[in-house]
Motif scaffolding. Structure first.
Motif, PDB file in Angstrom:
ATOM      1  N   ARG A  86     -33.969 -47.031   3.758  1.00 28.22           N
ATOM      2  CA  ARG A  86     -33.405 -45.682   3.811  1.00 28.22           C
ATOM      3  C   ARG A  86     -34.388 -44.781   4.550  1.00 28.22           C
ATOM      4  NH1 ARG A  86     -31.230 -43.968  -2.036  1.00 28.22           N
ATOM      5  NH2 ARG A  86     -30.440 -42.233  -0.798  1.00 28.22           N
ATOM      6  N   TYR A  87     -33.864 -43.856   5.342  1.00 28.78           N
ATOM      7  CA  TYR A  87     -34.693 -42.958   6.140  1.00 28.78           C
ATOM      8  C   TYR A  87     -34.536 -41.551   5.596  1.00 28.78           C
ATOM      9  CZ  TYR A  87     -37.017 -41.050  10.197  1.00 28.78           C
ATOM     10  OH  TYR A  87     -37.910 -40.430  11.024  1.00 28.78           O
ATOM     11  N   PHE A  88     -35.664 -40.941   5.225  1.00 29.19           N
ATOM     12  CA  PHE A  88     -35.651 -39.632   4.590  1.00 29.19           C
ATOM     13  C   PHE A  88     -36.305 -38.563   5.443  1.00 29.19           C
ATOM     14  CE2 PHE A  88     -35.568 -42.695   1.137  1.00 29.19           C
ATOM     15  CZ  PHE A  88     -34.542 -42.197   0.350  1.00 29.19           C
ATOM     16  N   THR A  89     -35.854 -37.323   5.249  1.00 31.27           N
ATOM     17  CA  THR A  89     -36.501 -36.166   5.850  1.00 31.27           C
ATOM     18  C   THR A  89     -36.733 -35.137   4.748  1.00 31.27           C
ATOM     19  OG1 THR A  89     -34.417 -35.062   6.397  1.00 31.27           O
ATOM     20  CG2 THR A  89     -35.366 -36.499   8.083  1.00 31.27           C
ATOM     21  N   TYR A  90     -37.747 -34.315   4.959  1.00 31.06           N
ATOM     22  CA  TYR A  90     -38.050 -33.251   4.005  1.00 31.06           C
ATOM     23  C   TYR A  90     -38.622 -32.072   4.770  1.00 31.06           C
ATOM     24  CZ  TYR A  90     -40.234 -30.621   0.256  1.00 31.06           C
ATOM     25  OH  TYR A  90     -40.606 -29.618  -0.607  1.00 31.06           O
ATOM     26  N   THR A  91     -38.014 -30.910   4.570  1.00 32.03           N
ATOM     27  CA  THR A  91     -38.500 -29.677   5.162  1.00 32.03           C
ATOM     28  C   THR A  91     -38.968 -28.780   4.019  1.00 32.03           C
ATOM     29  OG1 THR A  91     -36.881 -29.865   6.931  1.00 32.03           O
ATOM     30  CG2 THR A  91     -37.919 -27.712   6.637  1.00 32.03           C
ATOM     31  N   PRO A  92     -40.289 -28.574   3.906  1.00 25.53           N
ATOM     32  CA  PRO A  92     -40.799 -27.772   2.790  1.00 25.53           C
ATOM     33  C   PRO A  92     -40.456 -26.294   2.929  1.00 25.53           C
ATOM     34  CG  PRO A  92     -42.582 -28.353   4.268  1.00 25.53           C
ATOM     35  CD  PRO A  92     -41.349 -29.066   4.769  1.00 25.53           C
ATOM     36  N   ARG A 119     -44.388 -38.538   7.474  1.00 24.37           N
ATOM     37  CA  ARG A 119     -45.222 -37.930   8.510  1.00 24.37           C
ATOM     38  C   ARG A 119     -44.427 -36.878   9.263  1.00 24.37           C
ATOM     39  NH1 ARG A 119     -50.331 -40.133   7.793  1.00 24.37           N
ATOM     40  NH2 ARG A 119     -50.108 -42.296   7.251  1.00 24.37           N
ATOM     41  N   ARG A 120     -45.154 -35.921   9.781  1.00 25.60           N
ATOM     42  CA  ARG A 120     -44.572 -34.851  10.589  1.00 25.60           C
ATOM     43  C   ARG A 120     -44.906 -35.133  12.047  1.00 25.60           C
ATOM     44  NH1 ARG A 120     -45.794 -28.961   8.213  1.00 25.60           N
ATOM     45  NH2 ARG A 120     -43.685 -28.776   7.468  1.00 25.60           N
ATOM     46  N   PRO A 121     -43.906 -35.319  12.914  1.00 22.34           N
ATOM     47  CA  PRO A 121     -44.192 -35.667  14.300  1.00 22.34           C
ATOM     48  C   PRO A 121     -44.816 -34.528  15.122  1.00 22.34           C
ATOM     49  CG  PRO A 121     -41.829 -35.392  13.988  1.00 22.34           C
ATOM     50  CD  PRO A 121     -42.476 -35.281  12.638  1.00 22.34           C
ATOM     51  N   ARG A 122     -44.575 -33.302  14.694  1.00 23.26           N
ATOM     52  CA  ARG A 122     -45.152 -32.139  15.397  1.00 23.26           C
ATOM     53  C   ARG A 122     -45.135 -30.953  14.442  1.00 23.26           C
ATOM     54  NH1 ARG A 122     -40.300 -33.177  16.692  1.00 23.26           N
ATOM     55  NH2 ARG A 122     -38.663 -31.640  16.724  1.00 23.26           N
ATOM     56  N   GLU A 123     -45.920 -29.970  14.741  1.00 21.93           N
ATOM     57  CA  GLU A 123     -46.023 -28.780  13.895  1.00 21.93           C
ATOM     58  C   GLU A 123     -44.659 -28.118  13.720  1.00 21.93           C
ATOM     59  OE1 GLU A 123     -48.230 -24.462  13.994  1.00 21.93           O
ATOM     60  OE2 GLU A 123     -49.182 -26.142  15.016  1.00 21.93           O
ATOM     61  N   GLY A 124     -44.327 -27.780  12.488  1.00 22.01           N
ATOM     62  CA  GLY A 124     -43.070 -27.099  12.190  1.00 22.01           C
ATOM     63  C   GLY A 124     -41.873 -28.021  12.020  1.00 22.01           C
ATOM     64  N   ALA A 125     -42.021 -29.297  12.336  1.00 22.25           N
ATOM     65  CA  ALA A 125     -40.918 -30.250  12.190  1.00 22.25           C
ATOM     66  C   ALA A 125     -40.818 -30.699  10.736  1.00 22.25           C
ATOM     67  CB  ALA A 125     -41.152 -31.458  13.090  1.00 22.25           C
ATOM     68  N   ALA A 126     -39.711 -31.331  10.408  1.00 18.01           N
ATOM     69  CA  ALA A 126     -39.542 -31.906   9.072  1.00 18.01           C
ATOM     70  C   ALA A 126     -40.422 -33.145   8.939  1.00 18.01           C
ATOM     71  CB  ALA A 126     -38.076 -32.290   8.866  1.00 18.01           C
ATOM     72  N   PHE A 127     -40.826 -33.449   7.707  1.00 18.11           N
ATOM     73  CA  PHE A 127     -41.516 -34.705   7.442  1.00 18.11           C
ATOM     74  C   PHE A 127     -40.468 -35.812   7.507  1.00 18.11           C
ATOM     75  CE2 PHE A 127     -44.265 -31.620   5.361  1.00 18.11           C
ATOM     76  CZ  PHE A 127     -45.523 -32.066   5.713  1.00 18.11           C
ATOM     77  N   GLU A 128     -40.855 -36.996   7.990  1.00 21.74           N
ATOM     78  CA  GLU A 128     -39.934 -38.118   8.131  1.00 21.74           C
ATOM     79  C   GLU A 128     -40.585 -39.390   7.625  1.00 21.74           C
ATOM     80  OE1 GLU A 128     -39.130 -38.389  12.285  1.00 21.74           O
ATOM     81  OE2 GLU A 128     -38.343 -36.358  12.423  1.00 21.74           O
ATOM     82  N   GLY A 129     -39.787 -40.255   7.000  1.00 24.51           N
ATOM     83  CA  GLY A 129     -40.323 -41.529   6.539  1.00 24.51           C
ATOM     84  C   GLY A 129     -39.226 -42.419   5.988  1.00 24.51           C
TER      85      GLY A 129
END
Length: 69
Positions: free
Chosen positions: A52-58, A37-47
Motif C-alpha cells: 500500500r502506498y501512503f501520503t501524509y500532509t502535516p 520521505r518528503r521528495p521536496r520542501e512543502g510536499a507531502a510525505f510518501e511511503g
C-alpha cells in the motif's frame, strides 16, 4: 494517513519522529513502524507498507501523537 488507492480507508498512526524530510510512524496495537520521505520542501510525505502506498500532509502545527488521515 491516506492510501492513494483507497482514499476512504485511512491508516491511523502515531507519529514517532518528524523532520523536514522524514516522518517515522507506528501503527497502534501492532509492532509495525515505518518511514515516509518528503521528495521536496512543502510536499507531502510518501511511503509504502505491505503493497500500500501512503501520503501524509502535516498540519502547520503538527505535533507527535495520534493522527488519522
Amino acid at each position: 494517513m491516506t492510501d492513494v488507492d483507497r482514499p476512504d480507508e485511512p491508516l491511523e498512526v502515531e507519529i514517532e519522529r518528524m523532520t523536514e524530510t522524514t516522518l517515522r510512524v507506528t501503527v497502534p496495537k501492532t509492532i509495525v513502524a515505518f518511514e515516509l520521505r518528503r521528495p521536496r520542501e512543502g510536499a507531502a510525505f510518501e511511503g509504502a507498507l505491505g503493497g500500500r502506498y501512503f501520503t501524509y500532509t502535516p498540519a502547520a502545527s503538527a505535533k507527535p501523537g495520534r493522527r488519522r488521515g
